[in-house]
Design an enzyme around this catalytic site. Structure first.
Site, PDB file in Angstrom:
ATOM      1  N   ASP A   1      48.191  44.390  38.651  1.00  0.00           N
ATOM      2  CA  ASP A   1      47.825  43.476  39.542  1.00  0.00           C
ATOM      3  C   ASP A   1      47.735  43.367  41.358  1.00  0.00           C
ATOM      4  O   ASP A   1      46.507  43.071  42.030  1.00  0.00           O
ATOM      5  CB  ASP A   1      47.922  41.758  38.715  1.00  0.00           C
ATOM      6  CG  ASP A   1      48.643  41.383  38.186  1.00  0.00           C
ATOM      7  OD1 ASP A   1      49.304  42.341  37.318  1.00  0.00           O
ATOM      8  OD2 ASP A   1      48.349  40.433  37.206  1.00  0.00           O
TER       9      ASP A   1
ATOM     10  N   ASP B   1      49.607  37.928  45.731  1.00  0.00           N
ATOM     11  CA  ASP B   1      48.579  37.667  45.261  1.00  0.00           C
ATOM     12  C   ASP B   1      47.418  37.080  46.529  1.00  0.00           C
ATOM     13  O   ASP B   1      46.903  36.415  46.740  1.00  0.00           O
ATOM     14  CB  ASP B   1      48.216  35.988  44.367  1.00  0.00           C
ATOM     15  CG  ASP B   1      48.669  36.361  42.900  1.00  0.00           C
ATOM     16  OD1 ASP B   1      48.067  37.590  43.060  1.00  0.00           O
ATOM     17  OD2 ASP B   1      49.454  35.912  42.349  1.00  0.00           O
TER      18      ASP B   1
END
Ligand code: GLY
Length: 399
Positions: free
Chosen positions: A176, A113
């Site tokens: 993602d 992330d």
């Protein structure tokens, strides 16, 4: 059937009304920056104070610390608020909230992330200020993210840690992860090593090959043999089922492949961005805002996901600038405008209910967390999309 509903609504919306009914990006941006001021008035000035979500019926933010995967969205919103207003207050707040994330560039990567975290905060900060200290932090973070790349598989290991309830001894990659490639592409053309580009390119290519079903809907996660690089299986973690189309997962694919084309000029990525967009658009409800998962059997009583709509609206606005076929380009632009119009209505804007921009996002339905809530990443992509729309309405380039 649903595609027909979407197409007819779109036609009625744009051709059955006067042009003045179209969304006024500047007015919606003013709404966003007023909401940001409200949040700034209530935010605690110590400890873990990065806004993440607000449960329905409350006006209280849940705050998180810099390690949370959502930590970059609030500083990013402040940078976008500065871009929209040129206000020195937003500039100072954006710099202050970004600075809390600095340690991420220097510690071991604990997941993929880092792009969400550092590129949305410092990336926007550098774009708007050219502060060399920001650039150094971005470059260092790109090197940190690259440590998760497995050359045998050709993708980044998204979760190099235990995921509650998931026993995955092998190499996992989640859809993602596509969003974090922008950090690597950017770094490689701003003083970082060429290998960062190669890693991002490989990740996008291998994902294109393994992460999609024949109809171009995405798996949430793909598990690979970490030694041979062979795909083991596709499955879900946050979606309804292994074979369902989780709305936000598909939104990451739409946005991610659009960025990959922008960064590489590779025609295969542009074609793929259209394929993953088309399957999503064909199955949307008439207001352009998806249910959290397209295959939840409780539809139409399932929760919606405004965050996926905001990500897709922003991605499609950019995609519309790359597609040469005029009719197709218009299709993406109009679809994005419909999504932003719905999001800007009283059905989706928070207004006086709380100080977020939007209601009705779904974070992790299978975990029972953040269902039908205000979520910071919905707000981030909403304000980004409005800024993009404003530029397009003024005839300006996006990048
Ligand atoms: N990256 C996590 C999510 O989309 O919820």
């Amino acid at each position: 059937m649903r595609y027909t509903a979407f197409a007819i609504t779109t036609l009625l919306f744009f051709f059955g009304r006067p042009a003045s009914a179209q969304i006024n990006a500047a007015r919606q941006l003013a709404y966003c920056t007023e909401q940001v001021k409200k949040t700034l008035r209530i935010i605690p000035r110590h400890g873990n104070n990065i806004p993440r979500s607000i449960v329905p019926g409350s006006s209280e933010w849940k705050f998180v610390g810099y390690k949370d995967w959502c930590s970059g969205f609030w500083p990013g919103i402040l940078w976008y608020s500065y871009e929209a207003t040129k206000s020195k207050t937003f500039l100072a707040e954006a710099a202050a909230f970004s600075s809390a994330l600095k340690p991420l560039s220097a510690q071991h990567a604990f997941d993929h992330d880092l792009g969400f975290q550092i590129f949305n905060s410092y990336g926007n900060g550098y774009r708007l200020t050219k502060n060399p200290k920001y650039k150094a932090i971005i470059l260092k973070t790109a090197d940190t993210l690259a440590t998760l790349f497995n050359p045998k598989v050709g993708t980044i290991l998204s979760w190099p840690r235990e995921v509650p309830g998931m026993q995955w001894p092998q190499h996992n990659t989640i859809i993602d992860n596509m969003i974090n490639l922008e950090l690597l592409f950017w770094a490689s053309r701003n003083g970082g090593e060429k290998r960062l580009y190669d890693i991002a390119f490989s990740h996008a290519e291998v994902t294109m090959k393994n992460h999609f079903r024949p109809d171009y809907s995405a798996y949430h996660a793909v598990i690979y043999d970490r030694e041979t690089g062979k795909k083991i299986k596709g499955l879900t973690h946050q979606g309804y089922a292994d074979n369902s189309m989780w709305a936000r997962g598909q939104s990451w694919a739409i946005y991610g492949y659009t960025v990959c084309f922008r960064e590489t000029g590779n025609a295969a990525f542009l074609e793929f961005a259209q394929k993953v967009s088309d399957v999503y658009l064909a199955k949307l409800p008439a207001d352009g805002i998806p249910y959290w998962d397209f295959n939840d059997p409780s539809i139409p009583n399932a929760p919606k996901d405004a965050s996926a709509a905001a990500v897709v609206a922003s991605g499609l606005l950019e995609l519309s600038t790359f597609v040469k076929d005029k009719a197709k380009s218009q299709k993406y632009r109009k679809a994005a405008e419909l999504m932003l119009t719905s999001l800007s209505s009283s059905a989706y804007q928070s207004r006086n209910k709380n100080s977020a921009f939007l209601l009705h996002s779904t974070g992790h339905k299978p975990n029972g967390s953040e269902i039908d809530t205000s979520i910071i990443y919905a707000d981030y992509y909403y304000i980004e999309a409005l800024l993009r729309l404003e530029k397009l309405q003024k005839g300006m380039k996006l990048n």
